[in-house]
Design an enzyme around this catalytic site. Structure first.
Site, mmCIF file in Angstrom:
data_model
loop_
_atom_site.group_PDB
_atom_site.id
_atom_site.type_symbol
_atom_site.label_atom_id
_atom_site.label_comp_id
_atom_site.label_asym_id
_atom_site.label_seq_id
_atom_site.Cartn_x
_atom_site.Cartn_y
_atom_site.Cartn_z
ATOM 1 N N THR A 42 -36.840 61.683 78.843
ATOM 2 C CA THR A 42 -37.152 62.049 77.467
ATOM 3 C C THR A 42 -38.624 61.837 77.062
ATOM 4 O OG1 THR A 42 -34.919 61.447 76.965
ATOM 5 C CG2 THR A 42 -36.469 61.170 75.175
ATOM 6 N N THR A 80 -36.235 55.682 74.893
ATOM 7 C CA THR A 80 -35.811 56.501 76.029
ATOM 8 C C THR A 80 -34.956 55.627 76.936
ATOM 9 O OG1 THR A 80 -36.549 57.649 78.027
ATOM 10 C CG2 THR A 80 -38.049 56.003 77.165
ATOM 11 N N GLY A 81 -34.081 56.261 77.718
ATOM 12 C CA GLY A 81 -33.212 55.505 78.610
ATOM 13 C C GLY A 81 -31.810 56.065 78.557
ATOM 14 N N GLY A 116 -28.690 57.096 77.268
ATOM 15 C CA GLY A 116 -28.323 57.334 75.870
ATOM 16 C C GLY A 116 -27.057 56.619 75.430
HETATM 17 N N1 ASP Z 1 -31.985 59.035 76.174
HETATM 18 C C1 ASP Z 1 -31.818 60.318 76.815
HETATM 19 C C2 ASP Z 1 -30.365 60.712 76.726
HETATM 20 O O1 ASP Z 1 -29.523 59.919 77.046
HETATM 21 C C3 ASP Z 1 -32.276 60.370 78.223
HETATM 22 C C4 ASP Z 1 -33.595 59.705 78.547
HETATM 23 O O2 ASP Z 1 -34.201 59.050 77.740
HETATM 24 O O3 ASP Z 1 -34.034 59.841 79.691
HETATM 25 O O4 ASP Z 1 -30.069 61.832 76.385
#
Ligand code: ASP
Length: 310
Positions: free
Chosen positions: A167, A218-219, A221
């Site tokens: 993200t 981010t991470g 979700g």
């Molecule tokens: N947070 C995002 C999701 O789960 C993915 C990401 O941050 O890489 O959609």
């Protein structure tokens, strides 16, 4: 201390061959957003510009370059929030829009709703004159390759994603002390069709309040949503923690309580900022005064003049 803008290009572990493109991508996005702030523009305009640039950059999991769902299609989520009014706008599961973050902003500015999804979001985009593009134009060779790889019965898409990049997001404070956040994503690799992640959910994938600050996470979700990471970090700031400490407390809680890894960029209205993560890497850049700060690993912190040739 003001203005300031901080961006991230996703938590995870960036393949060596992509680290240069990701680093230069966040640096130019930070420069573009910061140019708006230096010209007297609002934090909302700045975060939308920075995130739009990263959506247009195939190095990131947002806009062009988004990961694919289990059917091999792009479905994107995005959110914006304005710390002055607590107005917010989000879209989820949109397929044929180049810049979901701009559509999220239109939801905030032009409707009385906070989130529009799937076909309804597309209808709204049409009504607003947002150009529709062929969904395939958002798919890169790299995302198709990773999708195929993760169709294998023994694949672990969540682990694979945390081993790559994610993200994009931005937070900013403008010269008037208004904070804003924006986040945009293609979501998780090989997710179910219709899966909506943290990014479209206020308090999880972003939050901004002039009384406290702004956060873009981010991470994973599903982990972020369980603990409403963005709001949790602002809660710690309300309790008197510094921006840095609040980020670390929120990320540590996500790890210990639900086993989730991720990262955040955070600002407070005075212009203190942090770019912290519990994943192996998170590519980030911050612009303040005459300096561009950036890094990729924990403890890594490079600087250059904001006006140096790129
Ligand atoms: N947070 C995002 C999701 O789960 C993915 C990401 O941050 O890489 O959609």
């Amino acid at each position: 201390m003001l203005p300031v803008l901080v961006v991230h290009g996703g938590a995870g572990q960036i393949p060596k061959e992509q680290s240069e493109a990701s680093t230069s991508g966040v640096c130019s996005a930070a420069r573009a957003g910061y140019a708006i702030l230096r010209g007297g523009g609002s934090s909302m305009d700045a975060v939308v510009e920075a995130v739009s640039q990263m959506e247009n950059n195939p190095s990131f999991n947002a806009g062009c370059g988004s990961v694919l769902n289990v059917k091999g299609e792009v479905e994107m989520d995005a959110i914006v929030m304005d710390g002055k009014t607590l107005g917010s706008g989000a879209v989820s599961a949109v397929r044929n829009i180049a810049n979901p973050v701009q559509l999220a902003r239109l939801v905030m500015d032009k409707t009385s709703h906070s989130c529009l999804t799937a076909e309804g979001a597309n209808q709204f985009a049409r009504a607003m004159g947002v150009p529709e593009i062929p969904p395939e134009s958002l798919i890169t060779e790299y995302s198709r390759m990773r999708w195929k790889k993760n169709l294998a019965p023994d694949a672990n898409p969540v682990e694979c994603q945390m081993g790559k990049m994610g993200t994009v997001g931005a937070v900013a404070v403008d010269s008037e002390g208004n904070v804003a956040c924006a986040t945009s994503t293609g979501g998780m690799l090989n997710k179910m069709e219709g899966r909506v992640g943290d990014t479209a959910c206020i308090g999880s994938g972003g939050y901004a309040d002039n009384q406290t600050g702004a956060v873009s996470p981010t991470g994973h979700g599903e982990a972020i949503m369980k603990i409403t990471l963005a709001r949790l970090i602002l809660f710690h700031m309300e309790q008197g923690q510094s921006v840095e400490a609040a980020c670390d407390l929120g990320l540590a809680y996500m790890k210990s309580r639900v086993g989730g890894l991720g990262g955040v960029v955070t600002v407070d209205p005075q212009g203190h900022w942090a770019a912290n993560f519990s994943s192996r890497q998170m590519v980030w850049a911050a612009a303040q005064k005459d300096t561009l700060h950036y890094g990729l690993y924990t403890g890594e912190h490079f600087t250059q003049s904001i006006d140096s040739p790129q």
